[in-house]
Design an enzyme around this catalytic site. Structure first.
Site, PDB file in Angstrom:
ATOM      1  N   ARG A 121     -11.353   1.834   1.644  1.00 49.43           N
ATOM      2  CA  ARG A 121     -10.266   1.720   0.676  1.00 49.43           C
ATOM      3  C   ARG A 121      -9.611   0.361   0.817  1.00 49.43           C
ATOM      4  NH1 ARG A 121      -8.442   7.355  -0.958  1.00 49.43           N
ATOM      5  NH2 ARG A 121     -10.241   7.507  -2.309  1.00 49.43           N
ATOM      6  N   GLN A 126     -12.393  -1.575  -4.696  1.00 53.51           N
ATOM      7  CA  GLN A 126     -11.846  -0.599  -5.653  1.00 53.51           C
ATOM      8  C   GLN A 126     -12.809  -0.317  -6.804  1.00 53.51           C
ATOM      9  OE1 GLN A 126      -7.920  -1.973  -6.651  1.00 53.51           O
ATOM     10  NE2 GLN A 126      -6.963  -0.386  -5.430  1.00 53.51           N
ATOM     11  N   ASP A 129     -15.606   2.260  -5.987  1.00 57.00           N
ATOM     12  CA  ASP A 129     -15.180   3.507  -5.361  1.00 57.00           C
ATOM     13  C   ASP A 129     -15.430   4.714  -6.279  1.00 57.00           C
ATOM     14  OD1 ASP A 129     -13.928   5.506  -4.006  1.00 57.00           O
ATOM     15  OD2 ASP A 129     -11.972   4.548  -3.894  1.00 57.00           O
ATOM     16  N   TYR A 229      -5.381   7.907   3.230  1.00 56.23           N
ATOM     17  CA  TYR A 229      -5.755   9.311   3.341  1.00 56.23           C
ATOM     18  C   TYR A 229      -4.735  10.113   4.142  1.00 56.23           C
ATOM     19  CZ  TYR A 229     -10.465   8.513   1.537  1.00 56.23           C
ATOM     20  OH  TYR A 229     -11.534   8.227   0.755  1.00 56.23           O
TER      21      TYR A 229
HETATM   22  P1  NAD Z   1      -7.577  12.727  -1.458  1.00 54.53           P
HETATM   23  O1  NAD Z   1      -8.491  13.151  -2.556  1.00 54.53           O
HETATM   24  O2  NAD Z   1      -8.140  12.539  -0.105  1.00 54.53           O
HETATM   25  O3  NAD Z   1      -6.398  13.797  -1.351  1.00 54.53           O
HETATM   26  C1  NAD Z   1      -5.599  14.133  -2.453  1.00 54.53           C
HETATM   27  C2  NAD Z   1      -4.155  14.140  -2.092  1.00 54.53           C
HETATM   28  O4  NAD Z   1      -3.838  15.298  -1.337  1.00 54.53           O
HETATM   29  C3  NAD Z   1      -3.689  12.952  -1.244  1.00 54.53           C
HETATM   30  O5  NAD Z   1      -2.652  12.287  -1.920  1.00 54.53           O
HETATM   31  C4  NAD Z   1      -3.209  13.600   0.050  1.00 54.53           C
HETATM   32  O6  NAD Z   1      -2.125  12.907   0.626  1.00 54.53           O
HETATM   33  C5  NAD Z   1      -2.814  14.971  -0.437  1.00 54.53           C
HETATM   34  N1  NAD Z   1      -2.665  16.000   0.596  1.00 54.53           N
HETATM   35  C6  NAD Z   1      -3.407  16.199   1.718  1.00 54.53           C
HETATM   36  N2  NAD Z   1      -2.925  17.253   2.415  1.00 54.53           N
HETATM   37  C7  NAD Z   1      -1.861  17.742   1.729  1.00 54.53           C
HETATM   38  C8  NAD Z   1      -0.947  18.816   1.927  1.00 54.53           C
HETATM   39  N3  NAD Z   1      -1.040  19.601   2.986  1.00 54.53           N
HETATM   40  N4  NAD Z   1       0.033  18.999   1.003  1.00 54.53           N
HETATM   41  C9  NAD Z   1       0.129  18.194  -0.071  1.00 54.53           C
HETATM   42  N5  NAD Z   1      -0.690  17.175  -0.323  1.00 54.53           N
HETATM   43  C10 NAD Z   1      -1.670  16.941   0.570  1.00 54.53           C
HETATM   44  O7  NAD Z   1      -6.763  11.426  -1.884  1.00 54.53           O
HETATM   45  P2  NAD Z   1      -7.214  10.257  -2.878  1.00 54.53           P
HETATM   46  O8  NAD Z   1      -7.056  10.671  -4.266  1.00 54.53           O
HETATM   47  O9  NAD Z   1      -8.559   9.839  -2.471  1.00 54.53           O
HETATM   48  O10 NAD Z   1      -6.147   9.111  -2.608  1.00 54.53           O
HETATM   49  C11 NAD Z   1      -5.466   8.892  -1.383  1.00 54.53           C
HETATM   50  C12 NAD Z   1      -4.804   7.507  -1.414  1.00 54.53           C
HETATM   51  O11 NAD Z   1      -5.787   6.460  -1.360  1.00 54.53           O
HETATM   52  C13 NAD Z   1      -3.977   7.207  -2.643  1.00 54.53           C
HETATM   53  O12 NAD Z   1      -2.792   6.587  -2.198  1.00 54.53           O
HETATM   54  C14 NAD Z   1      -4.785   6.233  -3.421  1.00 54.53           C
HETATM   55  O13 NAD Z   1      -4.002   5.370  -4.226  1.00 54.53           O
HETATM   56  C15 NAD Z   1      -5.463   5.461  -2.323  1.00 54.53           C
HETATM   57  N6  NAD Z   1      -6.708   4.819  -2.793  1.00 54.53           N
HETATM   58  C16 NAD Z   1      -6.942   3.494  -2.503  1.00 54.53           C
HETATM   59  C17 NAD Z   1      -8.126   2.871  -2.940  1.00 54.53           C
HETATM   60  C18 NAD Z   1      -8.407   1.429  -2.636  1.00 54.53           C
HETATM   61  O14 NAD Z   1      -7.535   0.708  -2.256  1.00 54.53           O
HETATM   62  N7  NAD Z   1      -9.653   0.963  -2.785  1.00 54.53           N
HETATM   63  C19 NAD Z   1      -9.062   3.610  -3.644  1.00 54.53           C
HETATM   64  C20 NAD Z   1      -8.800   4.948  -3.903  1.00 54.53           C
HETATM   65  C21 NAD Z   1      -7.610   5.546  -3.479  1.00 54.53           C
END
Ligand code: NAD
Length: 373
Positions: A121, A126, A129, A229
């Site tokens: 990440r 990006q 991904d 994450y």
């Molecule tokens: P994910 O699919 O792993 O999880 C979904 C969401 O569930 C996350 O926001 C996580 O915090 C939440 N979660 C986990 N346990 C929980 C609980 N017990 N109660 C409530 N919520 C809970 O997450 P994702 O969609 O892959 O994204 C995570 C982060 O990564 C985001 O901030 C996103 O912006 C970032 N991201 C960055 C890049 C990059 O920079 N290349 C790419 C993709 C995502």
């Protein structure tokens, strides 16, 4: 450099890893492209369209013959790779924590498995991904499916016959899918609230015009943490969260759950007792159903009715938007390979930061750090 893409064989997998657009782009880099007959049909891409873009469209074995790189949405069975060059790369999703046997088989076969879900990440990755591109579409589809299952309307409507109340939508887990779910529910006119364990999401929720619902008295995850994450939360946090959710959920019409923790089963967020507290006719969409589910009793690809509440969830949500999901997935793969294209050797050469992160197997061994423990 010969790149092959096969028809997906997993049940219910409608996506395809290459599109006519990326065929043209790979050819422009100097590659030859072979696509299995019928590979794109479920994503509305005809063999003719691939041919027009310059690909050979042939049976699977012929496509793979002599391939340097094989592209997939879900990693093909290693048997399907017979005839590919020794050490050929396979760029696809592997679900490596759950599919240890497949990873071992790739190592034994001498292939280099490149797991797209292990893309780091970081800003420059990006556009490569697949988790983001597919989650985004999944968040949208989850809301549409919930709206379609719900026996009432989403927006407030003032009619001559009286007022229809706006639906109350609660999104649990505000990553990529959750943010899109909030945006979609807002566009449909619902009253939206959302929660996460990562405090950084609070502002993001507000910026979309939704109401943040957060555990205040026990610390969650400050800032973005490792790669953004979530990790498993303390028992104390889980208890506080359950209490908060119980009070909130009883007033909701629609709940969309998206919570995931990489390498672990999805956290359980909604219990049977909480479902029972909801109004009959409410709908829960469990986006995490394929990873064990956030909701008690949810079943992939089934509508489960409990206490008058319908619980839905797809095993492959992005696959329900196969054309767009394939277009984005194929671009992710192209962005990945083209970023590392070495014009002199006419093939991609990965760097350490991204190469070591995504590479599962090499030289007959499992080499990925995340799989070592
Ligand atoms: P994910 O699919 O792993 O999880 C979904 C969401 O569930 C996350 O926001 C996580 O915090 C939440 N979660 C986990 N346990 C929980 C609980 N017990 N109660 C409530 N919520 C809970 O997450 P994702 O969609 O892959 O994204 C995570 C982060 O990564 C985001 O901030 C996103 O912006 C970032 N991201 C960055 C890049 C990059 O920079 N290349 C790419 C993709 C995502």
């Amino acid at each position: 450099m010969r790149i092959a893409a096969l028809k997906e064989r997993a049940p219910g997998e409608n996506r395809v890893a290459i599109t006519p657009e990326t065929v043209k782009k790979f050819i422009a880099l100097g590659a030859t492209i072979a696509v299995e007959e019928g590979a794109g049909l479920a994503a509305s891409v005809t063999d003719e369209a691939y041919r027009e873009a310059g690909a050979e469209v042939v049976p699977a074995a012929k496509a793979v013959e002599g391939a340097d790189i094989v592209l997939g949405v879900q990693a093909p069975d290693v048997m399907a790779l017979a005839g590919a060059k020794p050490g050929a790369w396979v760029a696809a999703t592997f679900d490596p924590f759950r599919n240890g046997e497949t990873v071992e088989a790739y190592a034994k076969g001498g292939f280099e498995a490149l797991a797209m879900e292990f893309m780091p990440r970081i800003t420059r990755a990006q556009s490569m991904d697949v988790l983001s591109s597919q989650s985004n579409l999944a968040g949208y589809k989850a809301v549409l499916t919930a709206a379609n299952t719900y026996g009432r309307a989403f927006p407030m409507m003032m009619t001559a016959a009286g007022t229809v109340q706006a639906a109350k939508v609660f999104v649990m887990g505000v990553g990529v899918a959750g943010l899109q779910a909030i945006a979609t529910a807002k566009r449909l006119g619902a009253q939206v609230s959302a929660t996460d364990v990562r405090s950084a999401t609070k502002e993001q929720i507000q910026s979309l015009g939704a109401k943040p619902v957060f555990v205040e008295d026990v610390a969650g995850i400050e800032g973005e943490g490792s790669g953004g994450y979530a990790t498993e939360m303390s028992e104390e946090y889980q208890k506080a969260q359950a209490e908060l959710v119980s009070a909130h959920i009883a007033k909701q019409d629609i709940v969309i759950t998206t919570a995931l923790i990489p390498g672990r089963p999805a956290p359980k967020l909604i219990s049977d007792a909480q479902i029972a507290s909801m109004k009959p006719g409410s709908v829960i969409f469990d986006l995490a159903v394929a990873q064990g589910g956030n909701v008690a009793g949810s079943q992939p690809d089934q509508t489960v009715e409990k206490h008058g509440v319908k619980i839905v969830g797809y095993s492959n949500t992005a696959g329900h938007l196969a054309a767009d999901a394939s277009a984005l997935f194929a671009r992710n793969l192209y962005n990945f390979l083209s970023a590392f294209w070495d014009t002199e050797s006419g093939r991609p050469v990965l760097d350490e930061e991204i190469g070591d992160a995504v590479r599962l197997t090499q030289g007959g061994k499992v080499v990925n750090e995340r799989l070592a423990g």
